[in-house]
Structures are given as structure tokens and as C-alpha cells.
Design a protein around this motif. Sequence first.
Motif, short mmCIF file in Angstrom:
data_model
loop_
_atom_site.label_atom_id
_atom_site.label_comp_id
_atom_site.label_asym_id
_atom_site.label_seq_id
_atom_site.Cartn_x
_atom_site.Cartn_y
_atom_site.Cartn_z
N ALA A 1 0.82 -1.22 0.00
CA ALA A 1 0.00 0.00 0.00
C ALA A 1 0.85 1.26 0.00
O ALA A 1 0.36 2.34 -0.34
CB ALA A 1 -0.95 0.01 1.20
N TRP A 2 2.13 1.14 0.37
CA TRP A 2 3.04 2.29 0.26
C TRP A 2 3.10 2.78 -1.19
O TRP A 2 3.29 3.98 -1.44
CB TRP A 2 4.45 1.91 0.68
N ASP A 3 2.94 1.85 -2.14
CA ASP A 3 3.15 2.17 -3.56
C ASP A 3 1.84 2.42 -4.32
O ASP A 3 1.88 2.66 -5.53
CB ASP A 3 3.92 1.03 -4.24
N LEU B 1 -3.57 4.62 5.97
CA LEU B 1 -2.79 3.41 5.77
C LEU B 1 -2.50 3.16 4.29
O LEU B 1 -2.00 2.10 3.92
CB LEU B 1 -3.52 2.21 6.38
N VAL B 2 -2.81 4.14 3.46
CA VAL B 2 -2.41 4.14 2.04
C VAL B 2 -1.82 5.54 1.80
O VAL B 2 -2.50 6.43 1.26
CB VAL B 2 -3.62 3.87 1.10
N PRO B 3 -0.56 5.75 2.18
CA PRO B 3 0.00 7.10 2.33
C PRO B 3 -0.12 8.02 1.13
O PRO B 3 -0.40 9.22 1.29
CB PRO B 3 1.47 6.83 2.68
N GLN B 4 0.07 7.50 -0.09
CA GLN B 4 0.00 8.40 -1.25
C GLN B 4 -1.42 8.91 -1.48
O GLN B 4 -1.62 10.07 -1.87
CB GLN B 4 0.52 7.69 -2.51
N LEU B 5 -2.42 8.06 -1.23
CA LEU B 5 -3.81 8.53 -1.34
C LEU B 5 -4.09 9.58 -0.27
O LEU B 5 -4.75 10.59 -0.54
CB LEU B 5 -4.79 7.37 -1.16
N HIS B 6 -3.61 9.33 0.93
CA HIS B 6 -3.88 10.24 2.04
C HIS B 6 -3.28 11.61 1.79
O HIS B 6 -3.92 12.63 2.06
CB HIS B 6 -3.32 9.64 3.33
N ASP B 7 -2.06 11.63 1.27
CA ASP B 7 -1.39 12.91 1.02
C ASP B 7 -2.12 13.74 -0.03
O ASP B 7 -2.08 14.97 0.01
CB ASP B 7 0.06 12.67 0.57
N GLN B 8 -2.79 13.09 -0.97
CA GLN B 8 -3.48 13.81 -2.05
C GLN B 8 -5.01 13.75 -1.90
O GLN B 8 -5.75 13.96 -2.87
CB GLN B 8 -3.06 13.23 -3.40
N LEU B 9 -5.46 13.50 -0.68
CA LEU B 9 -6.90 13.36 -0.45
C LEU B 9 -7.66 14.62 -0.85
O LEU B 9 -8.76 14.54 -1.41
CB LEU B 9 -7.15 13.03 1.02
N GLY B 10 -7.10 15.78 -0.59
CA GLY B 10 -7.76 17.04 -0.95
C GLY B 10 -8.04 17.14 -2.43
O GLY B 10 -9.16 17.50 -2.85
N GLU B 11 -7.04 16.82 -3.24
CA GLU B 11 -7.21 16.89 -4.69
C GLU B 11 -8.22 15.85 -5.19
O GLU B 11 -9.01 16.13 -6.10
CB GLU B 11 -5.85 16.65 -5.38
#
Length: 396
Positions: free
Chosen positions: A165-167, A190-200
Motif C-alpha cells: 500500500a506504500w506504492d 494506511l495508504v500514504p500516497q492517497l492520504h497525502d493527495q486526499l484534498g485533490e
Amino acid sequence: MGKKRIVVSGTGCCLVDRLYNNVSFHSEAFRSCSCRRAGDGGLSPGHLVLREEFEEFVKKEVRVALDELTEGRKPDKVNIGGPSIVSLIHAAQITYGLEREVRFYGCHGSDETGKFLLSSLQKLPVEISHFKQIGDLTPSTDVLSDPTYDNGHGERVFINSIGSAWDYSPDNLDDDFFQSDLVVFGGTALVPQLHDQLGELLLRAKENGCITLVNTVFDFINERKNPKKRWPLGKDDESYRNIDLLITDKDEALRLSGENTIEKAMQFFIAKGSGAAIITNGAKPVMFYADSKLFGKTGPGELPVSGTILEKIRQEHYRGDTTGCGDNFVGGVIGSLMFQLAEGKERIDLKQATSLGIVSGGHACLYIGGTFFERYPGEKLSCIEPILNDYKRETG
């Protein structure tokens, strides 16, 4: 006039749960693994810790620590887990009979755990053509459950391995994802890339006319990074403006808002622009509030847990645990939204949705693990309906 076909697309946390029931949180082994301060990598009832942080804290491999905590037992059950997939499975099960499609976008590894997860999902009423193999290590969580904790209400701790899920990135979400009636982001911490771009991602969904729902999970990454600072939801607070319904539990609500009471946390979410919010609190009443075109103005209000469920838990033959209660709560809310949208309602009844969530979350206490495997389509709906009818009588 027939009911409208409803399409739900969700993404976020999907993993394998290894469930250990009847692990005493008062044992010497548990105390030796318990946290000393927030975010230090130790175990804390109701909270999640990352495997790497836990191993650093206890100075041993997780398998060794688990043998000590469980007295060498094997898991009582290995099951599908994760705040996204479990809630979607439940929503699909209880909306049996509706013309609907529930899709999940996520990933698994190439290991045996991944093969188990894929084969298990193929038996369930969720469309998984976008469930992709990425990397080698499938996300997983070791769940320790103590049914006697909190005066018999029970609680769990979670040791999580994020794995592939990191990727998993937003690039895996295609145009169809954003053409759904309802878009759900579940446990993206727990899916970091999704979380970081959740706003977009939320903004894109809203621009396409989707209803958006976000359900949270304990954000150990940000807790570890700065235990004194409130957790971000995406890059900044603009994310909240594009959330039609936010569902979180008490601990997560306090850490997201930086407040010290549920009431203040609710005020924070509404002030930041969320259309509606629901905050759960274990066996205590659920708080809900809405002020938007979709939900109208409702609350702040509270609803109790199901008396029928509490009575079943008190019975001597009770053999369930609390794993997946929160995820099934979310699935119940999603299911209610689907029912109401299919009926063509322009305004969603949040109290009605919360009620189905409460009954759904309570029902998950009656079996081990979050995911219920039906013997026939509609079985879970047939289990939920009489409890829901009792609950309606209980709450008037």
C-alpha cells in the motif's frame, strides 16, 4: 417508476486480518509492550501501531512478540480487513435486491497472503477488477482482542504492516471512479500516497458531481511524526470542504481536530466546511450533525447503541469480538445512503443512516472478524433487519 441504479466506488485500506481473541490487556506480556507516551511504538487499547515502529519499541521481531502476547497460539481467524473494503462489502451485502454496483480500487502483493485475499474477495458481492497486484508484501494487521476490557464491552489493538500500500497512488483511480454516485475514501492514512493527495481527489469527485464520504483510521504515521500536533487530512484543511459526510471515532476526531471533547471536534469539522459528520464512541452514544443541501440541517444529536445487541453480547454463548465494528458501522451508513438515493430522495436522512450504521456495527460484534461470509445472497440483510426493527422501537 423504478428505483435508480446506484454506483459506489471506494478506495483505501484493504488487508488481511489475523485475529487473536481473548488476549488479556492486563497480562505482564501486554504491559511490557504497552506504550509509555503517545506515538512511541507501543501498544495502546483501541489504537494502531505500525509493525516497524512496534519492533523498534520492543526490540524484537513482531512474530516473537506475538508468541509472547498470545502464549504461542495461532490466529483464531484469518479474514479480510481494512476500513475501506470491509465497509464496502457490508454495504453491498445489505443492499441485496437493489440495482447497484459496489466497486473497490486497491492493491495486494504477490505473496500467499495476497492470493488468500484475492480468492476471498472473489466470493463477495464487490466488483474487484481494479484490485491490482503491486509489489510483493500484502498489507496485513495482527489484531489482538480482549472481550473483557472496558467492563466487558471489549477492545482491540492493531499491529499493521502497510506493505504494497506504500506504492498505491492516485494514478490507479480511473475516470470511472470519479463518475460514481458515491465515492468513498476509507482509512487512507494506511495508504500514504492517497492520504497525502486526499484534498485533490475529493475536489475532483465533487467537480464531477459525486457524493463524497470519508471514514478515518488511526493515523500512526502522523502520530509518530508529531504527537502534539493535530493530524492533517490531506495537505491542508481545504479537504474538509469537499467532504459530504465524515465518519470518525472519538480518538480520531480529537486528533484530527486538536480539540479535547467530541462536541468541540464536531464544531471543528462543521466549521471547516464538512456537510455532515458522525462521531462514534465505542459502546457510548453516537453523535451526528449536518448542515448542507444534501442532508439538510440535523442535530447535533445522539443515538444510543443497540439494546438488542448489548443483550446478545451479555449471553453466555457469545463468541464474537469487536473487530470490524467501526468498519461495518460505516458500511451500514453507506448502505442507507444507497437505499435513500435509489428511492430518489433529494435530501438524505442522516439520523436514519446513523441508525443503520449503529445496528450494522453492533451486529459485527456477534461474530469473529469484520467480514461476514454469507451462505446465500441476502443472508446478512436478513440478520440485520430484525435488529433494526428492534432499534427503531428502542429509539422511537
